[in-house]
Design a protein around this motif. Sequence first.
Motif, PDB file in Angstrom:
ATOM      1  N   TRP A 212       0.675  -1.833   0.352  1.00  0.00           N
ATOM      2  CA  TRP A 212      -0.048  -0.338   0.089  1.00  0.00           C
ATOM      3  C   TRP A 212       0.651   1.409  -0.372  1.00  0.00           C
ATOM      4  O   TRP A 212       2.259   1.110   1.176  1.00  0.00           O
ATOM      5  N   TYR A 228      -3.501   3.782  -1.468  1.00  0.00           N
ATOM      6  CA  TYR A 228      -3.725   3.283  -2.996  1.00  0.00           C
ATOM      7  C   TYR A 228      -2.715   1.887  -2.811  1.00  0.00           C
ATOM      8  O   TYR A 228      -1.605   1.463  -1.982  1.00  0.00           O
ATOM      9  N   HIS A 234      -6.834   3.210  -6.885  1.00  0.00           N
ATOM     10  CA  HIS A 234      -7.079   3.605  -5.748  1.00  0.00           C
ATOM     11  C   HIS A 234      -8.187   2.794  -4.569  1.00  0.00           C
ATOM     12  O   HIS A 234      -9.123   2.094  -5.629  1.00  0.00           O
ATOM     13  N   PHE A 235      -7.781   3.135  -3.339  1.00  0.00           N
ATOM     14  CA  PHE A 235      -8.485   1.570  -2.585  1.00  0.00           C
ATOM     15  C   PHE A 235      -9.584   1.909  -1.476  1.00  0.00           C
ATOM     16  O   PHE A 235     -10.601   1.211  -1.802  1.00  0.00           O
ATOM     17  N   ARG A 236      -9.310   2.961  -0.533  1.00  0.00           N
ATOM     18  CA  ARG A 236     -10.138   3.377   0.372  1.00  0.00           C
ATOM     19  C   ARG A 236      -9.886   5.002   0.339  1.00  0.00           C
ATOM     20  O   ARG A 236      -8.474   5.364   0.542  1.00  0.00           O
ATOM     21  N   THR A 237     -10.343   5.464   1.227  1.00  0.00           N
ATOM     22  CA  THR A 237     -10.240   6.642   1.934  1.00  0.00           C
ATOM     23  C   THR A 237     -11.035   7.023   2.986  1.00  0.00           C
ATOM     24  O   THR A 237     -11.851   6.862   3.045  1.00  0.00           O
ATOM     25  N   TYR A 238     -10.032   7.177   4.410  1.00  0.00           N
ATOM     26  CA  TYR A 238     -10.677   7.278   5.167  1.00  0.00           C
ATOM     27  C   TYR A 238     -10.498   9.019   5.811  1.00  0.00           C
ATOM     28  O   TYR A 238     -10.052   9.524   5.645  1.00  0.00           O
ATOM     29  N   THR A 286      -9.444  -3.283   5.747  1.00  0.00           N
ATOM     30  CA  THR A 286     -10.328  -2.374   5.390  1.00  0.00           C
ATOM     31  C   THR A 286     -10.309  -0.943   5.748  1.00  0.00           C
ATOM     32  O   THR A 286     -11.232  -0.049   5.191  1.00  0.00           O
ATOM     33  N   PHE A 287      -9.075  -0.889   6.020  1.00  0.00           N
ATOM     34  CA  PHE A 287      -8.630   0.981   6.422  1.00  0.00           C
ATOM     35  C   PHE A 287      -9.561   1.332   7.025  1.00  0.00           C
ATOM     36  O   PHE A 287     -10.103   2.366   7.099  1.00  0.00           O
ATOM     37  N   SER A 288     -10.355   1.372   8.379  1.00  0.00           N
ATOM     38  CA  SER A 288     -10.926   1.212   9.121  1.00  0.00           C
ATOM     39  C   SER A 288     -11.043   1.750  10.740  1.00  0.00           C
ATOM     40  O   SER A 288     -10.335   1.011  10.685  1.00  0.00           O
TER      41      SER A 288
END
Length: 488
Positions: A212, A228, A234-238, A286-288
Amino acid sequence: MVTVSRDGDYLVHVYGKELSVHSAIPVEGSRFLQSTKLAEPLVSQLKFVKVSPLNISGDDAGARAYAEHEEELLNLVPDQRILCATSNQISIWQINSLEWHADIENIEPSVAAVDFGARDNEAILFHAWSSKVTIFNLDSASSLVIKSPKFCNPSNQGHGYRPRTKQLAIILKPEASDLLTIHEAYSYQVVSKVVLPTVDAQGLKWSPDGRWIVIWDAASNGTRILVYTADGQHFRTYTGRDDVDNTHDLGTRCVEWAPLKQRHQSCEYLAVGKYDGTVDLLNTRTFSCFTTLSHTFHISAQSPRVWRERMSPEGKLEYAEAASSSAFIAAGSDSTSQLPRGVSSLQFSSNGNFLATTEQARPNIVWIWALSTPPTLETALVHEHNVRNMSWNSRNSQLLITTSNNTLSVVHLWAQERSPVIAEIPVARSETGRYDITWVKSSDRKEAELFWFSTTDDAVLGHVAVDADRGYASFNALHVVSGRGNFL
């Protein structure tokens, strides 16, 4: 000028016209290896001294850690290099022999930063005013240019090499929008180009497993962490916790990846330090956010032990256990009224079991968190001066700390299995209270852990000896390098 290699194996000392190299591991009974005379204009205009990183495979690294004899260790360690640079010239030597390797001359002036690139046959130059980045290949005597980097100082973390495979990721600012480009290793051909949805990107970091790239936006845009994949997808935006009102979100100040876990060679956590003084811990599936750490001390029956720096009756600095209710009354001797708020540093222990943090509201305190389930505050170390450096040992849960104490040269040591201690170091005090600490990664596992303690001109190699019964610590110096050109 003193420069220590990142692994702590070598120290390079420049005094007057002489450049000398010292080794943490004795070679033929001596820690002084070689010296050479510098020619003009290096002598009078020297700005940068760098030691190339140690690039060895995982198998070699394991064998190196368990090497029992000096000869065996030297056979395993590749010959690293030294880079010395002025604003328009670079000279490079082999570190063990100090044989000259290459010169790069007639460089465009106003160089802001110089370092080795993906390997020790590359030099990467950041030019002032973020005009361009130049990468020199020392073997082919060729160079290439990347235009419009967003940052001209590597400390801004605007670029990074992927672990192991060495692709380069860099944030550019060619026009109004931030741009992420990913370049193939060594050839630097562009393999991916992404226009970032950021207001003002502040930096990027590769995850230790190389899967990542994380980019964080300016605090004015609230918490905004972009994740990314290694090829730029792009994978996730937190944007903060879903269960918290983010209307008055003060944004992100720093981020840090947890180290790899040995069992599955993946990175479990991403720590997000925020301007409101909290740390969000994100899981990397999950990048949460699964928990938030708060630099607010809650007094209860289960309050952790708090240690406070004090002067002993014998005139030596020591830690004493403090009552939780009074531990944080004084915010240190340095003025903090003009400092920005927020988490200023995040450092995971090598095994990922602990996280050390500092924050600007009380910059004299080191908070150590146990990353159990759930994470808890393990302890807090309260100092008389602001914390300057923290460094975890690469093999165990020991944390070195220095503060901006310009009266005494001391190192603070926290270890999981005993009370923290403070040891005075035989180095001339720094007027600015600036001291650097570097663990020696190749220290013998059977003996005490070695580290370098250095100022701009002086350095000493040694270890802390602790008398657990008396709570007393002393520093055993093994090798001293002096700014007067002498060494012991």
